[in-house]
Write a protein that holds these residues in place. Structure first.
Motif, PDB file in Angstrom:
ATOM      1  N   LEU A  17      12.686  -6.621  11.545  1.00  0.00           N
ATOM      2  CA  LEU A  17      13.342  -5.470  12.158  1.00  0.00           C
ATOM      3  C   LEU A  17      12.313  -4.404  12.565  1.00  0.00           C
ATOM      4  N   THR A  18      11.415  -4.094  11.632  1.00  0.00           N
ATOM      5  CA  THR A  18      10.368  -3.100  11.929  1.00  0.00           C
ATOM      6  C   THR A  18       9.501  -3.598  13.085  1.00  0.00           C
ATOM      7  N   THR A  19       9.165  -4.882  13.032  1.00  0.00           N
ATOM      8  CA  THR A  19       8.322  -5.461  14.081  1.00  0.00           C
ATOM      9  C   THR A  19       8.997  -5.331  15.439  1.00  0.00           C
ATOM     10  N   VAL A  20      10.276  -5.705  15.486  1.00  0.00           N
ATOM     11  CA  VAL A  20      11.003  -5.668  16.765  1.00  0.00           C
ATOM     12  C   VAL A  20      11.109  -4.229  17.276  1.00  0.00           C
ATOM     13  N   ILE A 271       1.280   5.869  18.168  1.00  0.00           N
ATOM     14  CA  ILE A 271       1.635   6.527  16.902  1.00  0.00           C
ATOM     15  C   ILE A 271       2.653   5.654  16.144  1.00  0.00           C
ATOM     16  N   GLY A 272       3.609   5.098  16.893  1.00  0.00           N
ATOM     17  CA  GLY A 272       4.602   4.201  16.288  1.00  0.00           C
ATOM     18  C   GLY A 272       3.932   3.012  15.618  1.00  0.00           C
ATOM     19  N   ALA A 273       2.987   2.418  16.333  1.00  0.00           N
ATOM     20  CA  ALA A 273       2.280   1.249  15.789  1.00  0.00           C
ATOM     21  C   ALA A 273       1.467   1.648  14.561  1.00  0.00           C
ATOM     22  N   THR A 274       0.877   2.843  14.599  1.00  0.00           N
ATOM     23  CA  THR A 274       0.069   3.300  13.465  1.00  0.00           C
ATOM     24  C   THR A 274       0.949   3.464  12.228  1.00  0.00           C
ATOM     25  N   ILE A 275       2.130   4.074  12.429  1.00  0.00           N
ATOM     26  CA  ILE A 275       3.042   4.279  11.296  1.00  0.00           C
ATOM     27  C   ILE A 275       3.457   2.924  10.720  1.00  0.00           C
ATOM     28  N   THR A 276       3.812   1.997  11.612  1.00  0.00           N
ATOM     29  CA  THR A 276       4.228   0.659  11.161  1.00  0.00           C
ATOM     30  C   THR A 276       3.112  -0.022  10.370  1.00  0.00           C
ATOM     31  N   MET A 277       1.897   0.083  10.890  1.00  0.00           N
ATOM     32  CA  MET A 277       0.792  -0.595  10.217  1.00  0.00           C
ATOM     33  C   MET A 277       0.419   0.098   8.898  1.00  0.00           C
ATOM     34  N   ALA A 279       2.565   1.557   7.004  1.00  0.00           N
ATOM     35  CA  ALA A 279       3.616   1.102   6.083  1.00  0.00           C
ATOM     36  C   ALA A 279       3.307  -0.316   5.610  1.00  0.00           C
ATOM     37  N   ALA A 280       2.818  -1.142   6.524  1.00  0.00           N
ATOM     38  CA  ALA A 280       2.473  -2.525   6.172  1.00  0.00           C
ATOM     39  C   ALA A 280       1.376  -2.532   5.118  1.00  0.00           C
ATOM     40  N   VAL A 281       0.398  -1.672   5.289  1.00  0.00           N
ATOM     41  CA  VAL A 281      -0.713  -1.608   4.321  1.00  0.00           C
ATOM     42  C   VAL A 281      -0.192  -1.092   2.980  1.00  0.00           C
ATOM     43  N   ALA A 282       0.633  -0.024   3.042  1.00  0.00           N
ATOM     44  CA  ALA A 282       1.142   0.578   1.808  1.00  0.00           C
ATOM     45  C   ALA A 282       1.980  -0.423   1.000  1.00  0.00           C
ATOM     46  N   ASN A 283       2.722  -1.286   1.716  1.00  0.00           N
ATOM     47  CA  ASN A 283       3.566  -2.269   1.024  1.00  0.00           C
ATOM     48  C   ASN A 283       2.761  -3.433   0.455  1.00  0.00           C
ATOM     49  N   ARG A 284       1.523  -3.549   0.882  1.00  0.00           N
ATOM     50  CA  ARG A 284       0.769  -4.746   0.472  1.00  0.00           C
ATOM     51  C   ARG A 284      -0.525  -4.395  -0.273  1.00  0.00           C
ATOM     52  N   VAL A 285      -0.519  -3.255  -0.944  1.00  0.00           N
ATOM     53  CA  VAL A 285      -1.742  -2.812  -1.640  1.00  0.00           C
ATOM     54  C   VAL A 285      -2.186  -3.867  -2.658  1.00  0.00           C
ATOM     55  N   THR A 286      -1.218  -4.375  -3.439  1.00  0.00           N
ATOM     56  CA  THR A 286      -1.578  -5.363  -4.468  1.00  0.00           C
ATOM     57  C   THR A 286      -2.116  -6.642  -3.832  1.00  0.00           C
ATOM     58  N   ALA A 376      -7.065  -0.309   4.655  1.00  0.00           N
ATOM     59  CA  ALA A 376      -6.842  -1.502   3.829  1.00  0.00           C
ATOM     60  C   ALA A 376      -8.175  -2.086   3.365  1.00  0.00           C
ATOM     61  N   SER A 377      -9.143  -2.119   4.289  1.00  0.00           N
ATOM     62  CA  SER A 377     -10.412  -2.773   3.953  1.00  0.00           C
ATOM     63  C   SER A 377     -11.243  -1.936   2.985  1.00  0.00           C
ATOM     64  N   ARG A 378     -10.970  -0.634   2.919  1.00  0.00           N
ATOM     65  CA  ARG A 378     -11.785   0.238   2.068  1.00  0.00           C
ATOM     66  C   ARG A 378     -11.190   0.458   0.682  1.00  0.00           C
ATOM     67  N   MET A 379     -10.073  -0.221   0.402  1.00  0.00           N
ATOM     68  CA  MET A 379      -9.425   0.012  -0.896  1.00  0.00           C
ATOM     69  C   MET A 379     -10.303  -0.439  -2.050  1.00  0.00           C
ATOM     70  N   ASN A 380     -10.211   0.307  -3.128  1.00  0.00           N
ATOM     71  CA  ASN A 380     -10.894  -0.075  -4.349  1.00  0.00           C
ATOM     72  C   ASN A 380     -10.081  -1.193  -4.999  1.00  0.00           C
ATOM     73  N   ILE A 381     -10.745  -2.276  -5.374  1.00  0.00           N
ATOM     74  CA  ILE A 381     -10.016  -3.461  -5.860  1.00  0.00           C
ATOM     75  C   ILE A 381      -9.188  -3.140  -7.120  1.00  0.00           C
ATOM     76  N   VAL A 382      -9.824  -2.463  -8.067  1.00  0.00           N
ATOM     77  CA  VAL A 382      -9.133  -2.192  -9.336  1.00  0.00           C
ATOM     78  C   VAL A 382      -7.910  -1.311  -9.099  1.00  0.00           C
ATOM     79  N   GLU A 383      -8.094  -0.268  -8.283  1.00  0.00           N
ATOM     80  CA  GLU A 383      -6.958   0.630  -8.004  1.00  0.00           C
ATOM     81  C   GLU A 383      -5.857  -0.114  -7.263  1.00  0.00           C
ATOM     82  N   ALA A 384      -6.242  -0.979  -6.323  1.00  0.00           N
ATOM     83  CA  ALA A 384      -5.245  -1.743  -5.554  1.00  0.00           C
ATOM     84  C   ALA A 384      -4.465  -2.677  -6.485  1.00  0.00           C
TER      85      ALA A 384
END
Lengths: 388, 229
Positions: A17-20, A271-277, A279-286, A376-384
């Motif tokens: 849905l978000t993608t579409v 801006i829309g794409a940035t927000i979506t991405m 959100a994608a990063v925030a949902n996949r931190v682990t 996403a690429s700069r996340m600290n592994i332990v914190e993620a």
């Protein structure tokens, strides 16, 4: 090898849905971008296809169009006898001295008046324009008050259909035929006997002359000689160049308008794409932490999210092009500012526009995805990993 | 080749502190600790005792302030970030409390992930993945997504992912913390089997005394300092 593409693709699919919704926003921008290019392409194609590169148009010096031009009869006689002019099968030169006048006609829909080109033609005029074919009725008889209308004019203007009567030049003119000129500017013209029209409009001079070159390579030498001749005040242009020049101003206007609209809209889409991405990063931190722990490098994570954003952009691009392709069914008419006459043309989609639109959508995706991917690429592994 | 009895993990004078503004909170203080090859070690201790930090340091996902950690022949505290990532890919298997499987990939694809960082061909990867899924008893579920598997099954897939590259050490952070008693027992038996049959070295952080019982050696951490049980 990095993180598989299927990871990026399936993540987009999982958040369908978000993608579409995001892709639709980008698709709308691509639609505007592609439609503007299609409009410009249609205009150029219509005007350029009107001309033939073997044909030469002679206009009065510094006249931008046939409407503004005038060629004196004595000059016409001189120009008629030049050796570069091709000879037709009937042994006569393939040359036409034409009259071009603008008249005002009312449209069938809305009753709004608009300028239409009336072209007084010669015997050779039709031979010089092979794209023009009689579709219905017959050609006007020489010496009669009869005209043929281009298909586009016949459809859109009152009194221009087959069998109808037009009034201009203080005379009534019967439409005896309708011609098909393909996607060219001639479709927006009305043709009749030149001498009858010169009388009706009280014009002592021709508007322009057109002829076919015996040898197409002889143009430059011909142009140099004719334009340097002190007895002549004409300018020679290849017919294709003449029509290209006519389309230039309008095409430039459309391009700038399209660019401005696209840039403004694309800011919103990015801006829309940035927000979506984000959100994608925030949902996949682990997940990001896990992938890094497993040994995937920062650049693999970066590439994976960039690919996801590019895919998102391309989805938008495909949606936009798909929607824009339907614009080909629409024919629009507008004022050709070079000749001040009404010109009908269609949105034209070609491979170049498809390619440019997809590239544009990918750039929007990339710009929108760059910052989230970097995060996403700069996340600290332990914190993620703790984000579980 | 190192001797069989030589420790696989040698930790010397290891210290780690976290900084919050100007405040320095010591987590590990002067830790000295060896783990023998093929040993099953449990790290226990209250929350905040530093056991997870110690595990993360041994696994190369966190950096020490002081001291050395040698795993096999490699002094990992001197490795740069990229080298450390390459080292982890080949030498460490991770087992997490919440399995940490990638939800959009199938069990097969999750297990295959670490192999994508090797030079193995697709066929070789497939052979490895099928072999380890057989070891954990989930070969028939390889096309299932994590959401289609139970907690215990997901943890078994995670264990398959951890051993697929045949790493020297396995680090497990509360591997049974999210499982019911029966599933936890299965996982512990599987880990025990990995030590006994496959000679793996397992370092496990746990709060659960039942889980710790499976270990050969239990180490307690309290306020950043080690004691032996």
């Amino acid at each position: 090898m990095g993180i598989p593409y299927s990871y990026s693709f399936r993540n987009l699919w999982t958040r369908r849905l978000t993608t579409v919704l995001t892709a639709s926003g980008m698709g709308l921008v691509v639609f505007v971008f592609a439609a503007t290019l299609m409009l410009t392409e249609g205009l150029e194609k219509t005007l350029v296809e009107t001309g033939s590169s073997d044909n030469v148009v002679l206009l009065r010096k510094s006249a931008n169009s046939e409407v503004q031009s005038g060629v004196e009869r004595d000059q016409a006689s001189l120009l008629e006898s030049q050796p570069e002019i091709a000879i037709g099968a009937d042994g006569r030169p393939l040359l036409a001295k034409e009259l071009v006048v603008l008249i005002n006609l009312k449209k069938r829909v809305g009753d709004k008046p608009a300028n239409v080109i009336i072209r007084g033609i010669d015997a050779a005029s039709l031979k010089l324009r092979p794209a023009v074919r009689l579709k219905e009725g017959r050609m006007p008889r020489p010496g009669s008050a009869e005209v043929v209308a281009g298909e586009s004019v016949a459809q859109r203007f009152k009194g221009c259909g087959l069998g109808e009567t037009l009034r201009f030049g203080m005379r009534d003119w019967r439409v005896v035929g309708v011609f098909d000129a393909g996607a060219t500017g001639f479709s927006s013209e009305i043709w009749g006997d030149r001498d009858q029209m010169m009388q009706a409009f009280r014009r002592p001079v021709y508007s322009s002359m057109i002829f076919r070159l015996r040898d197409t390579g002889a143009f430059d030498a011909y142009k140099a000689r004719v334009e340097a001749d002190p007895r002549l005040t004409v300018e020679a242009k290849r017919e294709t160049q003449y029509y290209l020049d006519q389309s230039e101003a309008m095409a430039k206007f459309l391009r700038i308008l399209g660019l401005v609209l696209t840039v403004i809209f694309s800011i919103g889409a990015v801006i829309g794409a940035t927000i979506t991405m984000y959100a994608a990063v925030a949902n996949r931190v682990t997940e990001i932490g896990t992938l890094r722990a497993l040994g995937f490098q920062r650049k693999s994570i970066l590439a994976s999210f960039i690919i996801e954003a590019l895919l998102l952009g391309l989805c938008g691009g495909i949606l936009g092009i798909f929607a824009a392709s339907f614009m080909q069914l629409i024919t629009i008419s507008t004022m050709n500012w070079a000749s001040f006459s009404e010109l009908a043309f269609s949105f034209t989609l070609n491979f170049s526009i498809v390619w440019k639109s997809l590239l544009f959508s990918a750039v929007m995706g990339f710009v929108g995805g760059a910052l989230p991917a970097l995060r996403a690429s700069r996340m600290n592994i332990v914190e993620a990993l703790r984000a579980t | 080749m190192p001797e069989a009895s030589a420790p696989i993990v040698r930790i010397r004078n290891l210290s780690k502190a976290y900084r919050r503004g100007t405040q320095v909170i010591p987590v590990l203080t002067d830790i000295n600790f060896d783990i023998a090859r093929g040993e099953f070690v449990a790290l226990m201790g209250p929350s905040g005792s530093g056991k997870s930090t110690l595990l993360n340091l041994i696994a190369g996902i966190d950096s020490a302030d002081q001291g050395s950690i040698q795993v096999g022949d490699v002094e990992i505290t001197t490795l740069g970030e990229s080298d450390l990532a390459r080292w982890r890919a080949g030498s460490v298997g991770f087992i997490f409390q919440f399995y940490n499987l990638i939800p959009v990939l199938t069990a097969y694809e999750n297990v295959e992930l670490p192999l994508l960082l090797t030079h193995l061909s697709r066929r070789e990867r497939s052979e490895h993945v099928e072999a380890v899924l057989n070891v954990v008893g989930l070969a028939d579920r390889m096309d299932h997504y994590p959401s289609q598997l139970s907690g215990g099954q997901q943890q078994r897939v995670a264990i398959a992912r951890a051993i697929v590259t045949d790493p020297e050490i396995l680090v497990a952070d509360e591997p049974t913390g999210d499982l019911d008693r029966a599933s936890a027992e299965e996982i512990l038996q599987l880990m025990d089997r990995l030590v006994r049959e496959f000679g793996k070295t397992v370092i496990m952080v746990t709060h659960d005394p039942r889980a710790a019982e499976k270990a050969h050696l239990i180490r307690h951490l309290e306020k950043g300092e080690l004691s032996v049980t």
